[in-house]
Design a protein around this motif. Structure first.
Motif, PDB file in Angstrom:
ATOM      1  N   ALA A  47      36.148 -15.660 -25.063  1.00 51.72           N
ATOM      2  CA  ALA A  47      37.120 -16.735 -25.239  1.00 51.72           C
ATOM      3  C   ALA A  47      36.525 -18.065 -24.787  1.00 51.72           C
ATOM      4  N   LEU A  48      35.901 -18.056 -23.612  1.00 52.76           N
ATOM      5  CA  LEU A  48      35.259 -19.266 -23.090  1.00 52.76           C
ATOM      6  C   LEU A  48      34.135 -19.729 -24.004  1.00 52.76           C
ATOM      7  N   LEU A  49      33.393 -18.771 -24.550  1.00 55.46           N
ATOM      8  CA  LEU A  49      32.282 -19.090 -25.440  1.00 55.46           C
ATOM      9  C   LEU A  49      32.749 -19.853 -26.674  1.00 55.46           C
ATOM     10  N   PHE A  50      33.760 -19.323 -27.364  1.00 52.78           N
ATOM     11  CA  PHE A  50      34.205 -19.955 -28.606  1.00 52.78           C
ATOM     12  C   PHE A  50      34.890 -21.298 -28.340  1.00 52.78           C
ATOM     13  N   VAL A  51      35.663 -21.368 -27.276  1.00 59.32           N
ATOM     14  CA  VAL A  51      36.296 -22.646 -26.936  1.00 59.32           C
ATOM     15  C   VAL A  51      35.226 -23.688 -26.616  1.00 59.32           C
ATOM     16  N   SER A  52      34.240 -23.322 -25.783  1.00 57.63           N
ATOM     17  CA  SER A  52      33.173 -24.252 -25.406  1.00 57.63           C
ATOM     18  C   SER A  52      32.340 -24.655 -26.610  1.00 57.63           C
ATOM     19  N   TYR A  53      32.043 -23.682 -27.468  1.00 62.08           N
ATOM     20  CA  TYR A  53      31.256 -23.974 -28.670  1.00 62.08           C
ATOM     21  C   TYR A  53      31.979 -24.952 -29.589  1.00 62.08           C
ATOM     22  N   ASN A  54      33.237 -24.658 -29.888  1.00 63.08           N
ATOM     23  CA  ASN A  54      33.986 -25.517 -30.807  1.00 63.08           C
ATOM     24  C   ASN A  54      34.142 -26.931 -30.263  1.00 63.08           C
ATOM     25  N   GLY A  76      27.057 -20.953 -24.522  1.00 67.48           N
ATOM     26  CA  GLY A  76      26.473 -19.828 -23.797  1.00 67.48           C
ATOM     27  C   GLY A  76      26.281 -20.137 -22.331  1.00 67.48           C
ATOM     28  N   LEU A  77      25.830 -21.351 -22.030  1.00 65.70           N
ATOM     29  CA  LEU A  77      25.629 -21.749 -20.639  1.00 65.70           C
ATOM     30  C   LEU A  77      26.963 -21.808 -19.893  1.00 65.70           C
ATOM     31  N   ALA A  78      28.016 -22.196 -20.597  1.00 67.18           N
ATOM     32  CA  ALA A  78      29.339 -22.303 -19.974  1.00 67.18           C
ATOM     33  C   ALA A  78      29.895 -20.942 -19.563  1.00 67.18           C
ATOM     34  N   THR A  79      29.372 -19.872 -20.154  1.00 68.88           N
ATOM     35  CA  THR A  79      29.880 -18.531 -19.838  1.00 68.88           C
ATOM     36  C   THR A  79      29.242 -17.943 -18.581  1.00 68.88           C
ATOM     37  N   TRP A  80      28.287 -18.658 -17.986  1.00 68.07           N
ATOM     38  CA  TRP A  80      27.499 -18.115 -16.876  1.00 68.07           C
ATOM     39  C   TRP A  80      28.363 -17.579 -15.744  1.00 68.07           C
ATOM     40  N   ALA A  81      29.397 -18.314 -15.365  1.00 70.24           N
ATOM     41  CA  ALA A  81      30.221 -17.923 -14.215  1.00 70.24           C
ATOM     42  C   ALA A  81      30.897 -16.575 -14.429  1.00 70.24           C
ATOM     43  N   VAL A  82      31.215 -16.252 -15.677  1.00 69.62           N
ATOM     44  CA  VAL A  82      31.843 -14.963 -15.995  1.00 69.62           C
ATOM     45  C   VAL A  82      30.802 -13.918 -16.363  1.00 69.62           C
ATOM     46  N   SER A  83      29.779 -14.348 -17.083  1.00 74.00           N
ATOM     47  CA  SER A  83      28.783 -13.423 -17.619  1.00 74.00           C
ATOM     48  C   SER A  83      27.982 -12.702 -16.537  1.00 74.00           C
ATOM     49  N   THR A  84      27.540 -13.435 -15.508  1.00 69.23           N
ATOM     50  CA  THR A  84      26.655 -12.832 -14.507  1.00 69.23           C
ATOM     51  C   THR A  84      27.310 -11.693 -13.735  1.00 69.23           C
ATOM     52  N   LEU A 113      19.847 -18.353 -18.728  1.00 70.94           N
ATOM     53  CA  LEU A 113      18.820 -18.657 -19.721  1.00 70.94           C
ATOM     54  C   LEU A 113      18.992 -17.773 -20.950  1.00 70.94           C
ATOM     55  N   ARG A 114      19.239 -16.487 -20.717  1.00 77.99           N
ATOM     56  CA  ARG A 114      19.446 -15.547 -21.824  1.00 77.99           C
ATOM     57  C   ARG A 114      20.638 -15.962 -22.676  1.00 77.99           C
ATOM     58  N   ASP A 115      21.752 -16.282 -22.023  1.00 77.04           N
ATOM     59  CA  ASP A 115      22.973 -16.603 -22.759  1.00 77.04           C
ATOM     60  C   ASP A 115      22.863 -17.926 -23.506  1.00 77.04           C
ATOM     61  N   SER A 116      22.241 -18.910 -22.891  1.00 75.27           N
ATOM     62  CA  SER A 116      22.117 -20.214 -23.536  1.00 75.27           C
ATOM     63  C   SER A 116      21.262 -20.118 -24.805  1.00 75.27           C
ATOM     64  N   ILE A 117      20.086 -19.511 -24.690  1.00 76.28           N
ATOM     65  CA  ILE A 117      19.214 -19.357 -25.867  1.00 76.28           C
ATOM     66  C   ILE A 117      19.859 -18.437 -26.895  1.00 76.28           C
ATOM     67  N   GLY A 118      20.372 -17.310 -26.429  1.00 72.36           N
ATOM     68  CA  GLY A 118      20.917 -16.311 -27.334  1.00 72.36           C
ATOM     69  C   GLY A 118      22.099 -16.813 -28.133  1.00 72.36           C
ATOM     70  N   TYR A 119      23.048 -17.484 -27.480  1.00 77.11           N
ATOM     71  CA  TYR A 119      24.226 -17.957 -28.203  1.00 77.11           C
ATOM     72  C   TYR A 119      23.923 -19.161 -29.074  1.00 77.11           C
ATOM     73  N   GLY A 120      22.859 -19.905 -28.746  1.00 82.09           N
ATOM     74  CA  GLY A 120      22.411 -20.936 -29.664  1.00 82.09           C
ATOM     75  C   GLY A 120      22.032 -20.319 -31.001  1.00 82.09           C
ATOM     76  N   PHE A 121      21.240 -19.259 -30.952  1.00 80.76           N
ATOM     77  CA  PHE A 121      20.835 -18.567 -32.174  1.00 80.76           C
ATOM     78  C   PHE A 121      21.997 -17.788 -32.799  1.00 80.76           C
TER      79      PHE A 121
END
Length: 297
Positions: free
Chosen positions: A69-76, A103-111, A154-162
């Motif tokens: 949810a955070l990913l799509f909101v942040s992306y849009n 992807g970077l915005a999801t760090w707080a939840v993702s880790t 780093l993984r999430d930022s690069i990965g969600y960019g692609f």
């Protein structure tokens, strides 16, 4: 809450339920104590009960739903802000950067979600996500839940960019190659195919980072032996991501960074095809159908 929040949350939770069995195999193949001769089949045989197939799903269902949810909101929001700041229409470059920001915005939840999931999936005997979380918090505090945070970010930022870049690129390619007329079945097939391809591209782009992340987060410092997979490896101090990477390369060569990629790619195609289909469907039902804004490169 916005439509993209709920669409992201529900699609993320659905993806975890569908993909967890293959994700469990992937994590065990990545772990430092995996025996090279073990195969996907041998790991699959370890699922002695239905409960084994959902090991470690509690944290991801709650955490990954929120993460998605955070990913799509942040992306849009990021894509709209970037295009406004640059006074340009959306293109594949801004799509990648917006995805990286999301992807970077999801760090707080993702880790913490990833750490709890990995340890629950690797624990022997099996332990619930809740027990893993309580144990980590009790012994290491809140900082313990964020072990591997840098490599995860780093993984999430690069990965969600692609992730968003490849979804938009494949969508444009399909739209340009088919007839002008389209129906529901064609649109559904396009979303499923593009979502699946986006999942594969994403994981191929960051898989070595994911292997390192798994090995960083599986460490339990201070124990005479780590409970993960019954390892006898001493865990007196936690190694950093660079130490883990150097040690893995020294012991097993470059191929260690791609162990489990085949299983992960199969899972990625299935999970992300369904996730994108669920996301697009919910957005449409909520009156927020996704408009394609990309211009030809």
């Amino acid at each position: 809450m916005s439509a993209d929040f709920w669409a992201g949350y529900i699609s993320g939770a659905v993806g975890i339920l569908i993909g967890n069995p293959l994700d469990l195999i992937k994590v065990r193949l990545q772990a430092r104590d995996s025996i090279s001769t073990q195969t996907v089949t041998s790991y699959a045989r370890q699922f002695e009960s239905k409960s084994a197939l959902v090991a470690g799903t509690a944290a991801p269902i709650l955490g990954y739903g929120a993460l998605n949810a955070l990913l799509f909101v942040s992306y849009n929001r990021s894509e709209a802000a970037i295009n406004t700041a640059l006074n340009c229409q959306a293109n594949l470059w801004t799509t990648w950067f917006a995805g990286a920001i999301g992807g970077l915005a999801t760090w707080a939840v993702s880790t913490p979600t990833e750490l709890i999931k990995c340890r629950a999936q690797l624990s022997s005997p099996p332990a619930s996500s809740w027990n893993i979380a309580k144990q980590v918090f009790k012994t290491e505090g809140i900082r313990g839940l964020y072990v591997g945070g840098v490599v995860t970010a780093l993984r999430d930022s690069i990965g969600y960019g692609f992730y968003f870049w490849s979804y938009e690129l494949s969508s444009k390619w399909i739209e340009s190659s088919r007839k002008n007329t389209s129906d529901f079945s064609q649109e559904a097939a396009k979303v499923l195919l593009c979502g699946g391809l986006a999942g594969i591209v994403t994981w191929v782009s960051i898989f070595p980072l994911d292997v390192i992340k798994t090995r960083v987060q599986e460490q339990v410092p201070g124990a005479t032996k780590t409970p993960l997979l019954g390892s006898s490896v001493l865990a007196q101090r936690r190694l950093g991501a660079m130490d883990i990477a150097r040690a893995a390369y020294r012991e097993e060569g470059a191929r260690v960074f791609f162990r489990g990629l085949t299983v992960c790619s199969v899972r990625a195609f299935i999970v992300n095809a369904v996730q994108w289909a669920v996301y697009e469907w919910i957005m449409l039902e909520l009156g927020q159908g996704r408009h394609k804004r990309l211009e030809p490169i």
